[in-house]
Design an enzyme around this catalytic site. Structure first.
Site, short mmCIF file in Angstrom:
data_model
loop_
_atom_site.label_atom_id
_atom_site.label_comp_id
_atom_site.label_asym_id
_atom_site.label_seq_id
_atom_site.Cartn_x
_atom_site.Cartn_y
_atom_site.Cartn_z
N GLY A 19 0.84 -1.19 0.00
CA GLY A 19 0.00 0.00 0.00
C GLY A 19 0.87 1.24 0.00
O GLY A 19 2.09 1.15 0.12
N GLU A 26 -17.39 5.56 -9.90
CA GLU A 26 -17.45 4.34 -9.10
C GLU A 26 -18.90 3.93 -8.82
O GLU A 26 -19.22 2.75 -8.79
CB GLU A 26 -16.70 4.51 -7.78
CG GLU A 26 -15.20 4.78 -7.94
CD GLU A 26 -14.49 3.75 -8.81
OE1 GLU A 26 -14.86 2.56 -8.76
OE2 GLU A 26 -13.58 4.15 -9.55
N GLY A 64 3.36 5.42 4.40
CA GLY A 64 2.78 6.10 5.56
C GLY A 64 1.45 5.55 6.03
O GLY A 64 0.76 6.16 6.83
N THR A 65 1.06 4.38 5.52
CA THR A 65 -0.23 3.85 5.91
C THR A 65 -0.15 2.90 7.11
O THR A 65 -1.14 2.33 7.52
CB THR A 65 -0.89 3.11 4.74
OG1 THR A 65 0.10 2.32 4.09
CG2 THR A 65 -1.46 4.10 3.74
N GLY A 66 1.06 2.74 7.63
CA GLY A 66 1.17 1.94 8.86
C GLY A 66 1.63 0.51 8.66
O GLY A 66 1.32 -0.36 9.48
N LYS A 67 2.37 0.25 7.60
CA LYS A 67 2.84 -1.12 7.35
C LYS A 67 3.90 -1.51 8.39
O LYS A 67 3.84 -2.59 8.98
CB LYS A 67 3.39 -1.24 5.92
CG LYS A 67 2.32 -0.97 4.87
CD LYS A 67 2.83 -1.16 3.47
CE LYS A 67 3.77 -0.05 3.02
NZ LYS A 67 3.12 1.28 2.96
N THR A 68 4.86 -0.60 8.59
CA THR A 68 5.89 -0.86 9.58
C THR A 68 5.26 -1.01 10.97
O THR A 68 5.62 -1.90 11.73
CB THR A 68 6.90 0.31 9.61
OG1 THR A 68 7.29 0.60 8.27
CG2 THR A 68 8.12 -0.04 10.42
P1 ADP Z 1 4.60 2.68 6.26
O1 ADP Z 1 5.50 1.61 6.81
O2 ADP Z 1 3.33 2.14 5.67
O3 ADP Z 1 5.25 3.65 5.36
P2 ADP Z 1 4.63 3.58 8.99
O4 ADP Z 1 4.20 2.36 9.70
O5 ADP Z 1 6.08 3.86 8.97
O6 ADP Z 1 4.09 3.56 7.50
O7 ADP Z 1 3.81 4.82 9.57
C1 ADP Z 1 4.45 5.96 10.06
C2 ADP Z 1 3.71 6.50 11.27
O8 ADP Z 1 2.43 6.99 10.90
C3 ADP Z 1 3.44 5.48 12.33
O9 ADP Z 1 4.52 5.31 13.19
C4 ADP Z 1 2.24 6.07 13.05
O10 ADP Z 1 2.61 7.07 13.96
C5 ADP Z 1 1.48 6.74 11.94
N1 ADP Z 1 0.43 5.85 11.40
C6 ADP Z 1 0.35 5.38 10.13
N2 ADP Z 1 -0.76 4.61 9.98
C7 ADP Z 1 -1.38 4.58 11.17
C8 ADP Z 1 -2.57 3.95 11.67
N3 ADP Z 1 -3.34 3.19 10.89
N4 ADP Z 1 -2.89 4.14 12.97
C9 ADP Z 1 -2.12 4.90 13.77
N5 ADP Z 1 -1.00 5.52 13.37
C10 ADP Z 1 -0.62 5.38 12.09
ZN ZN Z 2 -13.57 2.51 -13.61
#
Ligand code: ADP
Ligand code: ZN
Length: 599
Positions: free
Chosen positions: A204, A429, A207-211
């Site tokens: 995805g 959509e 910054g969506t929270g994969k890590t």
């Molecule tokens: P990715 O690995 O997808 O690039 P990160 O896990 O590094 O994203 O996200 C960076 C920070 O953004 C996290 O440490 C957190 O503070 C915040 N964050 C991102 N997604 C979420 C979520 N779903 N809920 C809470 N905090 C989130």
């Molecule tokens: Zn379409």
């Protein structure tokens, strides 16, 4: 995407005795401080320039570099190396103006001075910490660190991140929950002969929270967390990456149960491109093969889980995705409005927020923000409030922070998608979803959303056709109609001249299904039962191929059917689109409810 992995280079492993160790550390520290001082002094005090003088310098092509930040002044260097400082016009498009003039622009977020000082402090801290660490580590590490890789990998010992630190992303959390049990009791599963998941890919936008999710798996399971980045493994020298992979897994196995997190897996697992850039491929292939071998190699009851993250699943080498490797793929999308409320809520928990701040409204204003951007927003607001010493975080702080956060991102960022585009996406959509419900109610529309995903530019409607061995001609026509419905809805609502490029992927798919119908499955009368591909393969080219005419005729006819259908149900179409604009995502139940109410 931050990986928490701590990687120190252990160059050579001579053993220092304790006394020398301390002296060395102190000496190096002093030396560094001195060097920094000299370097600082070397830089002359910047020349103050009025803004008009600055413009003059640009005109005369004498400006080399400008550091941009949001403070009252900006600084930079002239071509003759003289440093200057001038007023910050803080106007939109300023960066572009500079770039057009061929000036190097470097963006600095936050106050530069603070940044530099903090940067300096952090650097020193890291260096001294690193030195202390090395000097402590060396005696124990004698003969243990592999000479091949020159890298030692250390897990993050106590991961405190839990599922409760994640907001939104419920589906993703749910799909990894069972991994926790697997890490705890691998025997429970292997007793039943279950093939256990070894690798999970989270994909995805950034910054969506994969890590965060990967960390939470380790945190919930209470096991060490190893974080590395795919790019750490891509080396210039053939074989180095591969030996690093082996090293990593060896270390992990010594620890026993653990979570290994590989960020940016695409750096080493990109589709092999058949040797187009032959040189680097060797190394990458070896690294990838080493990873695959390690993953197939470990015992099922070891309780090791490998979690990888990537922005794009479709660029990965298929070998990585096969069973027994990364066979679980979990999409982590941008948060919709409900998820944004939760994320904002989570990140305001530890902050004094004024009662007048309306997080729900804020969530509505932050369409296409990622979790990281939302976190950043609340953090910037808190910093502003702290600077002012205002006691509470007020609307005003959030407002200002909002602009800092979106200003930090490039133009193409999703958050700048205009209201018009949102509306187009919503109708597009809604068209797909409604036609699915009307022509093929047995198909499930699990979700309609106007939040972009990795699968489509503007949002998507997920279609799950029931499992079947054979597809009828009717089914194929229906799926073409569903594909055409997005474009058709745009045409009906916004007019023939306002149709958009949003349908390009739909048209591609529709054409492909239609081509199969006519050329492979004998489903069109005038083309008959011939398989055109076989004919061509056999060199028979003189058959009069009226495929183009035929395909166009069928497609046009289907489009007209879709148009009639949507025109008849325009009120319902509009209702779905309006709901989508307000809520961004509708699940199957909500959609069914709307459709049933109307029919
Ligand atoms: P990715 O690995 O997808 O690039 P990160 O896990 O590094 O994203 O996200 C960076 C920070 O953004 C996290 O440490 C957190 O503070 C915040 N964050 C991102 N997604 C979420 C979520 N779903 N809920 C809470 N905090 C989130
Ligand atoms: Zn379409």
């Amino acid at each position: 995407m931050s990986t928490g992995g701590i990687i120190w280079k252990l160059e050579g492993s001579e053993i220092l005795n304790k006394k020398y160790k301390i002296i060395t550390v102190v000496a190096i520290g002093i030396l560094l401080l001195l060097t920094y001082g000299v370097w600082q002094n070397r830089r002359s005090t910047p020349k103050k320039m009025s803004y008009t003088e600055f413009l003059q310098e640009i005109q005369e092509n004498r400006v080399e570099k400008v550091y941009l930040d949001d403070g009252p002044t900006i600084h930079g260097f002239l071509k003759d190396d003289a440093e200057f400082i001038t007023d910050n016009p803080r106007k939109e498009g300023f960066k572009e103006e500079l770039l057009i003039q061929g000036i190097i622009v470097e963006e600095i977020r936050g106050r530069e001075f603070l940044n530099q000082t903090i940067g300096y402090a952090v650097m020193m801290g890291l260096l001294v910490g690193g030195l202390l660490y090395i000097s402590n580590k060396v005696p124990q590490a004698k003969g243990k660190t592999s000479k091949v890789s020159g890298m030692s990998i250390k897990p993050e010992e106590s991961v405190r991140v839990k599922f409760s630190n994640i907001a939104g992303n419920e589906e993703a959390v749910h799909s990894v929950e069972e991994l926790i049990d697997f890490i705890h009791n691998p025997e429970k599963y292997s007793k039943y002969g279950a093939r256990l998941p070894r690798g999970v890919i989270l994909y995805g936008p950034p910054g969506t929270g994969k890590t965060l999710l990967a960390k939470a798996i380790a945190g919930e399971a209470g096991v060490p967390f190893y974080a590395v980045s795919g790019s750490d493994f891509v080396q210039v020298y053939v074989g180095v990456g591969a030996s690093r992979v082996r090293e990593l897994f060896k270390k992990a196995r010594q620890v026993g149960k653990c979570v290994i997190f590989i960020d940016e897996i695409d750096a080493l697992g990109k589709k092999r491109d058949g040797g187009l850039d032959g040189r680097s491929n060797d190394e990458r292939d070896q690294t990838l093969n080493a990873l695959l071998a390690e993953m197939s190699g470990f015992n099922e009851n070891e309780g090791i889980v490998v979690v990888a993250a990537t922005n794009r699943l479709d660029t990965l080498d298929e070998a990585l995705l096969r069973p027994g490797r990364f066979d679980r793929h979990i999409e982590i999308g941008l948060p919709d409005v409900k998820a944004r409320i939760k994320i904002l809520g989570l990140h305001s928990k530890n902050k004094p927020i004024s009662k007048e701040v309306d997080l729900e409204k804020l969530a509505q204003q932050t369409v296409y923000f990622s979790g990281a951007q939302l976190e950043n927003l609340m953090n910037e607001a808190a910093i502003l409030a702290a600077k002012e010493g205002s006691g509470m975080i007020e609307d005003d702080h959030i407002e200002k922070a909002f602009y800092t956060v979106i200003a930090g991102f490039e133009k193409m960022d999703r958050s700048s998608i205009s209201e018009v585009d949102r509306k187009i996406t919503a109708y597009h959509e809604a068209g797909h979803a409604l036609v699915t419900k009307l022509v093929a109610p047995e198909n499930r529309v699990s979700r309609v959303t106007i939040i972009p995903s990795t699968k489509g530019a503007g949002g998507f409607s997920m279609n799950i056709p029931p499992n079947r061995m054979y597809f009828k001609k009717r089914d194929m026509e229906n799926s073409i109609k569903i594909m055409l419905a997005g474009r058709c809805s745009e045409e009906i609502v916004f007019g023939k001249d306002n149709i958009t490029t949003g349908a390009s992927n739909d048209l591609e798919k529709a054409t492909s299904v239609l081509t199969d119908m006519v050329r492979r499955f004998g489903m069109s009368e005038s083309s008959g039962l011939l398989n055109y591909d076989v004919l061509y393969e056999n060199g028979i080219r003189e058959v009069q191929d009226n495929f183009l005419d035929e395909a166009k005729k069928i497609l046009d006819a289907l489009y007209i059917e879709v148009k009639d259908l949507l025109t008849e149900n325009k009120a319902l179409l509009k209702e779905i689109a309006i709901r989508l604009l307000a809520e961004e995502t509708l699940d199957e139940e909500q959609l069914d409810h709307l459709v049933k109410k109307a029919v």
